[in-house]
Structure formats: C-alpha cells, structure tokens
Scaffold this motif. Sequence first.
Motif, mmCIF file in Angstrom:
data_model
loop_
_atom_site.group_PDB
_atom_site.id
_atom_site.type_symbol
_atom_site.label_atom_id
_atom_site.label_comp_id
_atom_site.label_asym_id
_atom_site.label_seq_id
_atom_site.Cartn_x
_atom_site.Cartn_y
_atom_site.Cartn_z
ATOM 1 N N GLY A 10 0.823 -1.202 0.000
ATOM 2 C CA GLY A 10 0.000 0.000 0.000
ATOM 3 C C GLY A 10 0.851 1.242 0.000
ATOM 4 O O GLY A 10 2.057 1.198 -0.255
ATOM 5 N N LEU A 11 0.196 2.354 0.297
ATOM 6 C CA LEU A 11 0.848 3.660 0.340
ATOM 7 C C LEU A 11 1.015 4.073 1.791
ATOM 8 O O LEU A 11 0.060 4.015 2.571
ATOM 9 C CB LEU A 11 0.002 4.686 -0.410
ATOM 10 C CG LEU A 11 0.445 6.144 -0.336
ATOM 11 C CD1 LEU A 11 1.802 6.317 -1.004
ATOM 12 C CD2 LEU A 11 -0.609 7.036 -0.984
ATOM 13 N N VAL A 12 2.226 4.508 2.145
ATOM 14 C CA VAL A 12 2.500 4.920 3.517
ATOM 15 C C VAL A 12 3.469 6.093 3.489
ATOM 16 O O VAL A 12 4.258 6.230 2.549
ATOM 17 C CB VAL A 12 3.086 3.735 4.322
ATOM 18 C CG1 VAL A 12 4.424 3.287 3.770
ATOM 19 C CG2 VAL A 12 3.178 4.051 5.803
ATOM 20 N N GLN A 13 3.399 6.936 4.498
ATOM 21 C CA GLN A 13 4.320 8.058 4.583
ATOM 22 C C GLN A 13 5.673 7.594 5.131
ATOM 23 O O GLN A 13 5.755 6.591 5.859
ATOM 24 C CB GLN A 13 3.746 9.150 5.487
ATOM 25 C CG GLN A 13 2.583 9.902 4.877
ATOM 26 C CD GLN A 13 2.184 11.104 5.700
ATOM 27 O OE1 GLN A 13 2.386 11.131 6.912
ATOM 28 N NE2 GLN A 13 1.613 12.098 5.050
ATOM 29 N N ALA A 14 6.698 8.337 4.803
ATOM 30 C CA ALA A 14 8.034 8.042 5.326
ATOM 31 C C ALA A 14 7.986 8.000 6.853
ATOM 32 O O ALA A 14 7.328 8.831 7.491
ATOM 33 C CB ALA A 14 9.025 9.091 4.850
ATOM 34 N N GLY A 15 8.669 7.002 7.404
ATOM 35 C CA GLY A 15 8.656 6.795 8.845
ATOM 36 C C GLY A 15 7.584 5.845 9.320
ATOM 37 O O GLY A 15 7.602 5.420 10.484
ATOM 38 N N GLY A 16 6.658 5.507 8.434
ATOM 39 C CA GLY A 16 5.566 4.615 8.793
ATOM 40 C C GLY A 16 5.934 3.152 8.681
ATOM 41 O O GLY A 16 7.096 2.796 8.431
ATOM 42 N N SER A 17 4.926 2.298 8.863
ATOM 43 C CA SER A 17 5.139 0.850 8.881
ATOM 44 C C SER A 17 4.105 0.148 8.012
ATOM 45 O O SER A 17 2.984 0.653 7.815
ATOM 46 C CB SER A 17 5.023 0.309 10.316
ATOM 47 O OG SER A 17 5.997 0.874 11.161
ATOM 48 N N LEU A 18 4.484 -0.998 7.513
ATOM 49 C CA LEU A 18 3.586 -1.900 6.795
ATOM 50 C C LEU A 18 3.996 -3.324 7.128
ATOM 51 O O LEU A 18 5.169 -3.586 7.415
ATOM 52 C CB LEU A 18 3.687 -1.707 5.284
ATOM 53 C CG LEU A 18 2.930 -0.572 4.610
ATOM 54 C CD1 LEU A 18 3.264 -0.545 3.120
ATOM 55 C CD2 LEU A 18 1.434 -0.694 4.818
ATOM 56 N N ARG A 19 3.029 -4.243 7.051
ATOM 57 C CA ARG A 19 3.352 -5.657 7.192
ATOM 58 C C ARG A 19 2.851 -6.406 5.969
ATOM 59 O O ARG A 19 1.658 -6.380 5.665
ATOM 60 C CB ARG A 19 2.736 -6.263 8.453
ATOM 61 C CG ARG A 19 3.246 -7.684 8.704
ATOM 62 C CD ARG A 19 2.725 -8.292 9.976
ATOM 63 N NE ARG A 19 1.375 -8.828 9.825
ATOM 64 C CZ ARG A 19 0.856 -9.777 10.587
ATOM 65 N NH1 ARG A 19 1.589 -10.305 11.560
ATOM 66 N NH2 ARG A 19 -0.384 -10.181 10.408
ATOM 67 N N LEU A 20 3.756 -7.063 5.306
ATOM 68 C CA LEU A 20 3.421 -7.888 4.152
ATOM 69 C C LEU A 20 3.231 -9.334 4.594
ATOM 70 O O LEU A 20 3.896 -9.798 5.520
ATOM 71 C CB LEU A 20 4.533 -7.824 3.099
ATOM 72 C CG LEU A 20 4.953 -6.440 2.612
ATOM 73 C CD1 LEU A 20 6.020 -6.577 1.532
ATOM 74 C CD2 LEU A 20 3.767 -5.643 2.117
ATOM 75 N N SER A 21 2.320 -10.018 3.907
ATOM 76 C CA SER A 21 2.077 -11.432 4.177
ATOM 77 C C SER A 21 2.250 -12.229 2.894
ATOM 78 O O SER A 21 1.953 -11.729 1.800
ATOM 79 C CB SER A 21 0.653 -11.645 4.717
ATOM 80 O OG SER A 21 0.454 -10.949 5.917
ATOM 81 N N CYS A 22 2.692 -13.461 3.039
ATOM 82 C CA CYS A 22 2.839 -14.365 1.901
ATOM 83 C C CYS A 22 2.325 -15.731 2.329
ATOM 84 O O CYS A 22 2.917 -16.361 3.220
ATOM 85 C CB CYS A 22 4.291 -14.453 1.461
ATOM 86 S SG CYS A 22 4.616 -15.715 0.202
ATOM 87 N N VAL A 23 1.237 -16.160 1.710
ATOM 88 C CA VAL A 23 0.659 -17.460 2.026
ATOM 89 C C VAL A 23 1.109 -18.473 0.984
ATOM 90 O O VAL A 23 0.958 -18.243 -0.225
ATOM 91 C CB VAL A 23 -0.874 -17.385 2.059
ATOM 92 C CG1 VAL A 23 -1.449 -18.763 2.380
ATOM 93 C CG2 VAL A 23 -1.338 -16.368 3.089
ATOM 94 N N ALA A 24 1.665 -19.584 1.464
ATOM 95 C CA ALA A 24 2.110 -20.657 0.575
ATOM 96 C C ALA A 24 1.062 -21.771 0.558
ATOM 97 O O ALA A 24 0.494 -22.106 1.596
ATOM 98 C CB ALA A 24 3.450 -21.206 1.048
ATOM 99 N N SER A 25 0.846 -22.359 -0.627
ATOM 100 C CA SER A 25 -0.161 -23.419 -0.759
ATOM 101 C C SER A 25 0.346 -24.747 -0.217
ATOM 102 O O SER A 25 -0.424 -25.697 -0.063
ATOM 103 C CB SER A 25 -0.578 -23.577 -2.223
ATOM 104 O OG SER A 25 0.544 -23.941 -3.014
ATOM 105 N N GLY A 26 1.662 -24.822 0.075
ATOM 106 C CA GLY A 26 2.252 -26.022 0.631
ATOM 107 C C GLY A 26 3.529 -25.669 1.362
ATOM 108 O O GLY A 26 3.887 -24.495 1.479
ATOM 109 N N ARG A 27 4.203 -26.722 1.855
ATOM 110 C CA ARG A 27 5.437 -26.487 2.600
ATOM 111 C C ARG A 27 6.609 -26.218 1.663
ATOM 112 O O ARG A 27 6.696 -26.810 0.598
ATOM 113 C CB ARG A 27 5.749 -27.690 3.486
ATOM 114 C CG ARG A 27 4.772 -27.857 4.633
ATOM 115 C CD ARG A 27 4.818 -26.687 5.600
ATOM 116 N NE ARG A 27 3.842 -26.769 6.663
ATOM 117 C CZ ARG A 27 4.064 -27.337 7.827
ATOM 118 N NH1 ARG A 27 5.249 -27.879 8.072
ATOM 119 N NH2 ARG A 27 3.121 -27.363 8.735
ATOM 120 N N THR A 28 7.465 -25.286 2.056
ATOM 121 C CA THR A 28 8.692 -25.015 1.321
ATOM 122 C C THR A 28 9.849 -25.046 2.306
ATOM 123 O O THR A 28 9.652 -25.190 3.515
ATOM 124 C CB THR A 28 8.654 -23.647 0.625
ATOM 125 O OG1 THR A 28 8.614 -22.626 1.619
ATOM 126 C CG2 THR A 28 7.438 -23.504 -0.284
ATOM 127 N N GLY A 29 11.058 -24.872 1.802
ATOM 128 C CA GLY A 29 12.233 -24.797 2.645
ATOM 129 C C GLY A 29 12.480 -23.360 3.045
ATOM 130 O O GLY A 29 11.783 -22.794 3.866
#
Length: 121
Positions: A10-29
């Motif tokens: 998304g869009l955020v101002q400098a100094g701000g925070s974001l959290r990204l998520s990544c969902v995997a359909s199976g197990r990886t290393g």
Amino acid sequence: QVQLVESGGGLVQAGGSLRLSCVASGRTGTMAWFRQAPGREREFAAGVRWYTTDTWYADSVKGRFTISRDNAKNTVYLQMNSLKPEDTAVYYCAGLKSFIMTMAQRMYDTWGQGTQVTVSS
C-alpha cells in the motif's frame, strides 16, 4: 508446485510501517522477500528458513525490517518499520525446496505475483 500469494502492500508516509504477508499453498524450505524498484533490478531483502529461527537481511533493510513465519498457517511475514521513499518497490515472496541460506534469486524456484509498496516523502 507450491503457489505463493502476497498481500499487505500500500501507500504509507516516510517513517511509517507496513506488514506484508505471503501465504504458501504447501510447505517449502527457505522463504524470502525480494523487491524491485522502478528502473532497477530485483534485489534480495530478507530470508528465513522454514523450520528454524535463522533469518538474514540485506544491509539496506537490516534493523528496520523483520521477517518471520507461521508454520501452522504456511505464512511468511515482512514487518517493515521506519520506511523510507527508497523502499518504494514491488515486493515479491519467493521460496525454494531446500533449506539453504541464500540471497541469490536464481536459487529460488517459486515466486508470488508481487505487491506494491509506495513510501511518500
């Protein structure tokens, strides 16, 4: 073939925070986050081994970004704090079957579609 789906950009101002998520359909290393800014090559940001607490970071994000994973949810997160305009990029989640610690994108064989992060000054 494991599939990866990112979210949280998304869009955020400098100094701000974001959290990204990544969902995997199976197990990886090993799992990692890469990013690609406009006009630049894709670069490594952070990596984590799936079954351990081993993490590693690019110097440009060390101390500001934190990668973590939830094994039960097959999900990897990237918590980004103290964001700077130069962090603006498309962020990609990537995975590989082995558990090696690597920043080399050629080693990763599974990629998500990417999520845009824009940091305004």
